[in-house]
Design a protein around this motif. Structure first.
Motif, PDB file in Angstrom:
ATOM      1  N   UNK A  24       8.755  26.501  36.534  1.00  0.00           N
ATOM      2  CA  UNK A  24       7.581  26.424  35.751  1.00  0.00           C
ATOM      3  C   UNK A  24       6.327  26.442  36.702  1.00  0.00           C
ATOM      4  N   UNK A  83       8.752  17.350  31.341  1.00  0.00           N
ATOM      5  CA  UNK A  83      10.021  16.923  31.792  1.00  0.00           C
ATOM      6  C   UNK A  83      11.003  17.180  30.466  1.00  0.00           C
ATOM      7  N   UNK A 120      20.645  28.792  27.115  1.00  0.00           N
ATOM      8  CA  UNK A 120      20.026  27.894  28.194  1.00  0.00           C
ATOM      9  C   UNK A 120      20.925  27.859  29.441  1.00  0.00           C
ATOM     10  N   UNK A 166      11.642  10.686  39.132  1.00  0.00           N
ATOM     11  CA  UNK A 166      12.460   9.326  39.482  1.00  0.00           C
ATOM     12  C   UNK A 166      13.966   9.877  40.343  1.00  0.00           C
ATOM     13  N   UNK A 223      10.613  19.737  28.757  1.00  0.00           N
ATOM     14  CA  UNK A 223      10.940  21.518  28.855  1.00  0.00           C
ATOM     15  C   UNK A 223      12.072  21.591  29.770  1.00  0.00           C
ATOM     16  N   UNK A 224      11.551  21.062  31.205  1.00  0.00           N
ATOM     17  CA  UNK A 224      12.586  21.183  32.284  1.00  0.00           C
ATOM     18  C   UNK A 224      13.978  20.988  31.774  1.00  0.00           C
ATOM     19  N   UNK A 225      14.099  19.700  31.151  1.00  0.00           N
ATOM     20  CA  UNK A 225      15.483  19.319  30.542  1.00  0.00           C
ATOM     21  C   UNK A 225      16.072  20.355  29.714  1.00  0.00           C
ATOM     22  N   UNK A 226      15.185  20.799  28.864  1.00  0.00           N
ATOM     23  CA  UNK A 226      15.862  21.750  27.804  1.00  0.00           C
ATOM     24  C   UNK A 226      16.011  23.115  28.321  1.00  0.00           C
ATOM     25  N   UNK A 227      15.232  23.508  29.536  1.00  0.00           N
ATOM     26  CA  UNK A 227      15.482  24.599  29.935  1.00  0.00           C
ATOM     27  C   UNK A 227      16.926  24.721  30.791  1.00  0.00           C
ATOM     28  N   UNK A 228      17.293  23.571  31.384  1.00  0.00           N
ATOM     29  CA  UNK A 228      18.431  23.352  32.161  1.00  0.00           C
ATOM     30  C   UNK A 228      19.754  23.492  31.273  1.00  0.00           C
ATOM     31  N   UNK A 229      19.495  23.339  29.984  1.00  0.00           N
ATOM     32  CA  UNK A 229      20.377  23.386  29.076  1.00  0.00           C
ATOM     33  C   UNK A 229      20.961  21.877  28.556  1.00  0.00           C
ATOM     34  N   UNK A 230      20.343  20.700  29.022  1.00  0.00           N
ATOM     35  CA  UNK A 230      20.596  19.434  28.749  1.00  0.00           C
ATOM     36  C   UNK A 230      20.694  19.249  27.390  1.00  0.00           C
ATOM     37  N   UNK A 277      19.225  10.449  31.016  1.00  0.00           N
ATOM     38  CA  UNK A 277      18.878  10.743  32.606  1.00  0.00           C
ATOM     39  C   UNK A 277      17.538  10.949  32.988  1.00  0.00           C
ATOM     40  N   UNK A 278      16.805  11.489  31.989  1.00  0.00           N
ATOM     41  CA  UNK A 278      15.532  12.217  32.465  1.00  0.00           C
ATOM     42  C   UNK A 278      14.442  11.221  31.809  1.00  0.00           C
TER      43      UNK A 278
END
Lengths: 245, 224
Positions: free
Chosen positions: A86, B123, A79, A94, B125-132, B140-141
């Motif tokens: 998307x 939210x 990843x 936020x 999915x975006x976090x996971x896709x960024x590797x978080x 953080x999210x």
């Protein structure tokens, strides 16, 4: 071109309903691939399997840069190398635009805040959003938000970028600004897989166009092959429908 | 005797005032301890309920359902009067805090769960896709966004916990209500009870209006 992504017999089901019926695909480093096809054809599902946002059948394999895509430690590595943009932007509401771009490098790569901020400003300048870096996402237009989302993905310096219908939820007058950014990116050597309905973009920018229908790859080739001399009936009827409306 | 000498007897109120204030401290001690413990426990339970392996999720669900069903007064009496029969003896303070906290955890967990579930899937999915990984994704999210959604119902829950501290008077805890009833008996005049009521309302009324304002603010301009 050595393949950076290799997909073997990719199958994915929701319950009893199989949405991907065994996809084989190799994508070379630096290649720009556009995936087209009717809605429900499985194109979004296909790219969402690459970074494992969707789980897929145990017998299928996907490798990204030699790393097997599966739940576990290696997934973080995959990843980090694969960025995603998307349809609905999914910016963090936020956080300011700048912080949206800084977050992942700081948390995943351990980049220092000052360095992350400098890098983020560079990237925002590159996508033409410098002025807005201290605003919150909801204060931006859709086109601006999507460009921020691209900068956010680029901040991780990914080798592969997945675009899941990046312009489909934009007002028509904003599609161009996002496609411009993507066009510039395509020249930088990053591997791109773009699920899109923008046939003009696919024709101009793609090295290869893949037509999917019913969970299968029906036809793949250069934009010239697909748009000017499609060999399959289904490709022809799809293109006739989208190009002559 | 007119209503003022009966209910608003100033000399009686002045004499009862030190008792009432010491009762107020006890009430706040019980209330704040239970609120803080309830928040921490509730957050933990909500995460279990959402993300733990299936058996632990089931346990978390049984916990929330059980402690939302049992009347607090019944729970308190069991903790203080029934448990000693099997050799478990708690102080009145601990019994009150334990009962209030157990129940508050259940309500708080449901509030947090609803807050987290209100965050759009994109939210995550975006976090996971960024590797978080899980922790930074939540810290953080997701949680900062969920907090906004849960502040009004959490404040509501705080109000309920403070109100419910009055039940501690049944386990001989010298809280505001207990002190007021004692002063009433001592002085043969119900004014201290009225005084206690005024103190409860004076404390909680502002919170009630704050909740109303927060609910309004978070609903206006909220995006779909």
């Amino acid at each position: 071109m050595r393949p950076i992504i290799s997909i073997k017999d990719l199958r994915k089901s929701y319950g009893d309903f199989e949405v991907l019926h065994g996809i084989d695909l190799e994508i070379g480093e630096g290649e720009v691939v556009c995936v087209i096809g009717p809605s429900g054809s499985g194109k979004s599902t296909l790219i969402r399997c690459i970074n494992h946002l969707e789980a897929f059948s145990k017998d299928s394999t996907i490798h990204v840069d030699g790393i097997k895509v599966e739940r576990g430690k290696a997934l973080a590595q995959v990843r980090a190398e694969v960025g995603m943009v998307f349809q609905s932007f999914n910016l963090f509401p936020h956080l300011t635009v700048l912080k949206n771009v800084m977050l992942a490098p700081m948390r995943v790569r351990g980049t220092k805040p000052a360095d992350a901020a400098r890098k983020a400003r560079e990237l925002l300048a590159r996508v033409g959003i410098s002025e807005q870096s201290d605003k919150y996402p909801e204060m931006l237009s859709g086109g601006q938000q999507q460009r921020v989302a691209i900068a956010r993905a680029l901040a991780m310096e990914p080798r592969v970028l997945l675009f899941d219908e990046p312009t489909s939820s934009l007002d028509p007058e904003m599609v161009g600004e996002v496609l411009d950014v993507m066009r510039k990116l395509a020249g930088t050597g990053v591997t791109m897989i773009v699920v899109t309905h923008e046939m003009g973009f696919a024709r101009q920018v793609a090295d290869r166009v893949i037509f999917m229908d019913g969970g299968r790859i029906i036809e793949a080739g250069t934009p010239g092959d697909i748009f000017d001399a499609p060999t399959q009936d289904r490709t022809r009827s799809f293109l006739r429908a989208v190009l002559n409306h | 005797m007119d209503i003022f000498t009966t209910f608003f007897n100033v000399p009686v109120l002045i004499r009862a005032f030190p008792l009432l204030i010491s009762g107020l401290w006890v009430t706040l001690e019980i209330g704040i301890t239970s609120i803080v413990a309830g928040l921490v426990g509730g957050m933990f339970l909500a995460l279990l309920r959402l993300y733990a392996p299936a058996p632990m999720r089931a346990v978390a669900k049984i916990y929330t359902d059980f402690f939302r069903s049992i009347p607090l007064l019944v729970l308190l009496i069991i903790v203080y009067y029934a448990l000693p029969f099997v050799g478990i003896r708690f102080s009145p303070f601990f019994s009150a805090v334990a009962a209030l906290t157990l129940v508050s955890i259940a309500y708080t967990a449901e509030i947090f769960r609803a807050g987290i579930e209100a965050i759009p899937r994109g939210q995550f999915e975006a976090s996971e896709a960024l590797g978080l990984s899980y922790r930074p994704m939540m810290v953080d999210v997701i949680l900062p966004q969920a907090i906004k959604v849960v502040i009004p119902p959490l404040t509501n829950n705080c109000i309920n916990v403070i109100k419910d501290t009055a039940l501690a008077s049944v386990v001989a805890m010298p809280d505001l209500l207990k002190q007021a009833t004692q002063a009433q008996a001592l002085m043969a005049n119900p004014s201290p009870l009225i005084g206690a009521a005024i103190i409860y309302v004076a404390f909680l009324w502002p919170l009630v209006t704050i909740v109303a304002r927060l609910e309004k603010r978070f609903n206006v301009g909220r995006r779909p």
